[in-house]
Design a protein around this motif. Structure first.
Motif, short mmCIF file in Angstrom:
data_model
loop_
_atom_site.label_atom_id
_atom_site.label_comp_id
_atom_site.label_asym_id
_atom_site.label_seq_id
_atom_site.Cartn_x
_atom_site.Cartn_y
_atom_site.Cartn_z
N UNK A 62 0.83 -1.21 0.00
CA UNK A 62 0.00 0.00 0.00
C UNK A 62 0.86 1.26 0.00
N UNK A 63 1.90 1.27 0.83
CA UNK A 63 2.77 2.44 0.93
C UNK A 63 3.49 2.72 -0.38
N UNK A 64 3.86 1.66 -1.12
CA UNK A 64 4.59 1.81 -2.38
C UNK A 64 3.67 1.84 -3.58
N UNK A 65 2.36 1.73 -3.31
CA UNK A 65 1.34 1.79 -4.36
C UNK A 65 1.56 0.71 -5.43
N UNK A 66 1.80 -0.50 -4.93
CA UNK A 66 1.96 -1.64 -5.82
C UNK A 66 1.07 -2.78 -5.31
N UNK A 96 13.98 -4.99 -4.86
CA UNK A 96 13.71 -5.54 -3.53
C UNK A 96 12.91 -4.52 -2.73
N UNK A 97 11.86 -4.97 -2.06
CA UNK A 97 11.01 -4.07 -1.29
C UNK A 97 11.17 -4.21 0.22
N UNK A 98 11.57 -5.38 0.67
CA UNK A 98 11.71 -5.63 2.10
C UNK A 98 12.84 -6.65 2.32
N UNK A 99 13.44 -6.61 3.48
CA UNK A 99 14.28 -7.71 3.94
C UNK A 99 13.67 -8.22 5.24
N UNK A 100 13.54 -9.53 5.36
CA UNK A 100 13.00 -10.13 6.56
C UNK A 100 13.83 -11.35 6.94
N UNK A 101 13.83 -11.67 8.25
CA UNK A 101 14.48 -12.88 8.71
C UNK A 101 15.50 -12.65 9.79
N UNK A 102 16.17 -13.72 10.17
CA UNK A 102 17.14 -13.71 11.27
C UNK A 102 18.54 -13.68 10.69
#
Length: 353
Positions: free
Chosen positions: A166-170, A220-226
């Motif tokens: 939503x924030x990136x309008x995609x 790339x839009x996000x990085x997630x994980x440990x």
């Protein structure tokens, strides 16, 4: 002015802050580490490559005009003889600084000749960086400026993906999440795919992955994980310069580490923000590519020359610079303690480039 008023003025003087003139000196440090490590790309010997980068970085950082203390160093995991946590670096003149170093972010990438190995350095005002010594790993969520105010690492994975879209309008189906390819991420991978988003796996080097999440047109839009806690603090330095956001929670892998976290005064359930991980607003971040990658081009060797590409950022000004370097190796060797023609130490004495 009377002598008494002069004394009073001296006692209230504020500590010297890191100056913009540090920027190019810091680039020279990461360039030297990258050039030293570059000779080991694809040779299957990550320890020798890391050793070359550490030595080059340590020698050159000693010439930088600052009174630095390594807060994020090679660390306990690596049993490092140089650039260890608590080591004093710089030429002992200038501002007092916290220093975070990662001579090679992605030693396995280096040894296998894979993309995205970097030489990384960050500097902030003294006591600005979070002390990561209690635990080696943390859970991370990194995004760019568009989504910095909407994500919450405590929310479900699918919800964060929807907020970023939503924030990136995609569309959610267009969101790409960067994740380290590790067995511990099996559940995270399932949740990302169930949400309808895409995944870009990386084998190592989540600093580059997090920066990519904050850069436009990176894919790339996000990085997630440990990932590693030291790398998390370095990432926070970069994202502070880019108006991105890193949220994190310490991730003790067993009861012993959980007790270490509590003994150090930390709450393992607390959500740490970018500003918790690095305070103030005078942060420098510098990275030089070792191998070619989505973020930076690596070191390329030609006849008697090599080229480098570096990223230099400063939070106070919001400036992001991409720096191209062309280095004549024979000139460097005239006054260097390292032989840049083959990457081996020499008996010469002097300064690095």
């Amino acid at each position: 002015m009377s002598s008494s008023s002069t004394a009073s003025h001296e006692t209230t003087r504020h500590p010297e802050a890191p100056d913009r003139n540090l920027a190019m000196d810091l680039v020279r440090v990461t360039e030297a580490a990258a050039m030293a490590a570059g000779r080991w790309v694809g040779r299957g010997d990550k320890n020798s490559g890391d050793g070359a980068a550490v030595e080059a970085m340590r020698k050159l950082i000693g010439t930088v005009a600052m009174r630095g203390v390594v807060v994020i160093g090679e660390g306990e995991k690596d049993e490092a003889p140089m650039l260890f946590n608590g080591e004093e670096v710089g030429n002992h003149h200038g501002p007092e600084c916290d220093v975070a170093v990662d001579p090679i972010d992605g030693t396995t990438l280096l040894s296998k000749g894979m993309p995205n190995a970097l030489a990384v350095l960050a500097v902030a005002e003294r006591n600005a960086m979070f002390d990561p010594s209690a635990v080696f790993y943390m859970e991370k969520l990194a995004v760019g400026p568009e989504a910095a105010d909407v994500v919450d690492i405590g929310a479900p994975v699918a919800e964060n993906i929807r907020r970023v879209a939503k924030a990136k309008q995609i569309e959610v189906s267009d969101v790409t999440v960067c994740i380290l390819d590790r067995p511990r991420h099996e559940q995270l991978i399932s949740e990302v795919r169930a949400a309808g988003a895409r995944i870009q796996f990386i084998s190592d080097g989540d600093v580059a992955g997090a920066i990519a999440a904050a850069r436009p047109d990176s894919g790339v839009d996000m990085l997630m994980g440990i990932g590693g806690t030291p790398e998390g603090i370095i990432t926070a330095c970069a994202l502070k310069c880019m108006d991105g956001e890193l949220q994190a929670r310490l991730w003790p892998k067993d009861d012993t580490e959980r007790e270490q976290v509590r003994a150090a005064g930390h709450d393992p359930e607390r959500i740490l923000t970018t500003s918790d991980l690095v305070g103030g607003d005078n942060v420098f971040f510098c990275a030089t590519g070792i191998t070619d990658g989505a973020l930076l081009r690596g070191v390329h060797y030609r006849a008697q020359r090599c080229t480098t590409q570096s990223l230099m950022m400063r939070s106070k000004s919001g400036t992001v610079r991409l720096i191209e370097g062309s280095h004549k190796l024979s000139k460097l060797n005239e006054y260097s303690e390292l032989d840049f023609t083959n990457g081996e130490p020499t008996a010469r004495h002097g300064l690095l480039p």
